[in-house]
Motif scaffolding. Structure first.
Motif, short mmCIF file in Angstrom:
data_model
loop_
_atom_site.label_atom_id
_atom_site.label_comp_id
_atom_site.label_asym_id
_atom_site.label_seq_id
_atom_site.Cartn_x
_atom_site.Cartn_y
_atom_site.Cartn_z
N PHE A 92 52.33 24.18 47.28
CA PHE A 92 51.67 24.01 45.96
C PHE A 92 50.83 25.38 45.76
CE2 PHE A 92 47.92 22.60 43.56
CZ PHE A 92 48.37 22.90 42.32
N LYS A 93 51.12 25.88 44.67
CA LYS A 93 50.59 27.51 44.20
C LYS A 93 49.79 27.40 43.11
CE LYS A 93 54.09 30.00 44.45
NZ LYS A 93 55.09 31.23 44.70
N VAL A 94 48.67 28.06 43.21
CA VAL A 94 47.83 28.45 42.09
C VAL A 94 47.53 29.95 41.97
CG1 VAL A 94 46.85 25.99 42.07
CG2 VAL A 94 45.59 28.05 43.05
N GLN A 95 47.15 30.45 40.88
CA GLN A 95 46.73 31.84 40.62
C GLN A 95 45.20 32.01 40.15
OE1 GLN A 95 49.57 33.72 38.02
NE2 GLN A 95 51.36 33.38 39.22
N THR A 96 44.54 33.05 40.79
CA THR A 96 43.31 33.38 40.25
C THR A 96 43.04 34.92 40.43
OG1 THR A 96 40.79 32.71 40.85
CG2 THR A 96 42.35 33.22 42.72
N ASP A 97 41.99 35.19 39.93
CA ASP A 97 41.58 36.74 40.16
C ASP A 97 40.57 36.93 41.04
OD1 ASP A 97 39.43 36.18 38.87
OD2 ASP A 97 40.37 36.53 36.91
N GLU A 98 39.62 38.12 40.99
CA GLU A 98 38.74 38.57 41.95
C GLU A 98 37.58 37.76 41.54
OE1 GLU A 98 38.56 42.76 43.00
OE2 GLU A 98 40.29 43.04 41.72
N ASP A 99 37.23 37.26 40.33
CA ASP A 99 35.91 36.56 40.14
C ASP A 99 36.11 35.21 39.73
OD1 ASP A 99 34.99 39.44 39.80
OD2 ASP A 99 35.88 39.87 37.76
N THR A 100 37.16 34.65 39.56
CA THR A 100 37.26 33.20 39.10
C THR A 100 37.69 32.34 40.39
OG1 THR A 100 38.46 33.93 36.90
CG2 THR A 100 38.53 31.52 37.70
N ALA A 101 36.59 31.54 40.72
CA ALA A 101 36.58 30.68 41.84
C ALA A 101 37.59 29.56 41.55
CB ALA A 101 35.25 30.12 42.08
N VAL A 102 38.03 28.96 42.55
CA VAL A 102 39.04 27.95 42.78
C VAL A 102 38.32 26.61 43.17
CG1 VAL A 102 41.41 26.95 43.72
CG2 VAL A 102 41.33 29.31 43.06
N PRO A 103 38.49 25.57 42.59
CA PRO A 103 37.84 24.44 43.39
C PRO A 103 38.18 24.24 44.87
CG PRO A 103 38.45 23.90 40.96
CD PRO A 103 39.18 25.15 41.41
N THR A 104 37.17 23.92 45.60
CA THR A 104 37.30 23.58 46.86
C THR A 104 38.14 22.20 47.02
OG1 THR A 104 36.69 23.27 49.14
CG2 THR A 104 35.59 22.37 47.25
#
Length: 207
Positions: A92-104
């Motif tokens: 399972f993959k998600v994308q994010t950037d340097e500033d946006t947090a991913v929920p733990t």
């Protein structure tokens, strides 16, 4: 899921997950005998909970990052899950950037704790709600994130023991060397002299 697991079986499973995902999943693809799911980063908890509770993927066996610096959302956060009852794995993959947090994911899989700390340490990906998000592999005063593609091979600082001060001191690296990928096979050998081999006898040289 029938045994042996085939691409058709994975395609059926992927479509079922998409149908039951309620927006937690965006796509399902099968390649090289593996099922890969993608989804929005904000729905990580819902997606992992569904995979665990409804589809039997009860073990998080790995969580890691991948860096694509040319993309606006430069990081992939990749979760690998294992189902003992299905005898299969899913990615399972998600994308994010340097500033946006991913929920733990620690609330769904407690073992995600150190995996997320490692991904934060190596890539600088933030995980909101993590109970103890700090570096785990590098030193507390380390600058940067070593597995980013734009991180120099030599790092930004070097350390040595100072005999006068009687302690370890950090100093800026004078010549920063960035990665230079030649994509050559290690079995074919490089067509140039590797660092450290300058003194080795060269082919055709007089003995």
């Amino acid at each position: 899921m029938s045994w042996p697991v085939t691409d058709e079986t994975f395609e059926t499973l992927g479509q079922q997950i998409l149908a039951d995902g309620a927006g937690a999943f965006a796509d399902a693809t099968v390649a090289f005998g593996e099922l890969t799911l993608t989804g929005p980063a904000g729905k990580v908890v819902e997606a992992l909970t569904l995979l665990r509770d409804k589809f039997g993927f009860h073990q998080l066996i790995d969580l890691s990052g991948v860096d694509y610096p040319d993309r606006p959302l430069r990081f992939d956060v990749v979760y690998h899950l294992l189902s003992m009852t299905r005898n299969s794995r899913v990615r399972f993959k998600v994308q994010t950037d340097e500033d946006t947090a991913v929920p733990t994911a620690t609330g769904v899989f407690p073992c995600a704790d150190w995996y997320e700390r490692e991904t934060f340490d190596m890539y600088g990906v933030f995980f909101s709600g993590h109970p103890d998000l700090r570096r785990i592999l590098t030193d507390y005063g380390f600058h940067g994130h070593p597995l980013r593609k734009d991180f120099p091979m030599t790092g930004y600082v070097e350390l040595r023991y100072d005999d006068e001060l009687k302690r370890v001191v950090y100093e800026p690296v004078k010549s920063v060397e960035f990665r230079n990928w030649d994509f050559m096979s290690p079995w074919e050998g490089a067509d140039y002299v590797l660092p450290g081999d300058e003194k080795a006898p060269q082919a055709g040289a007089p003995k």
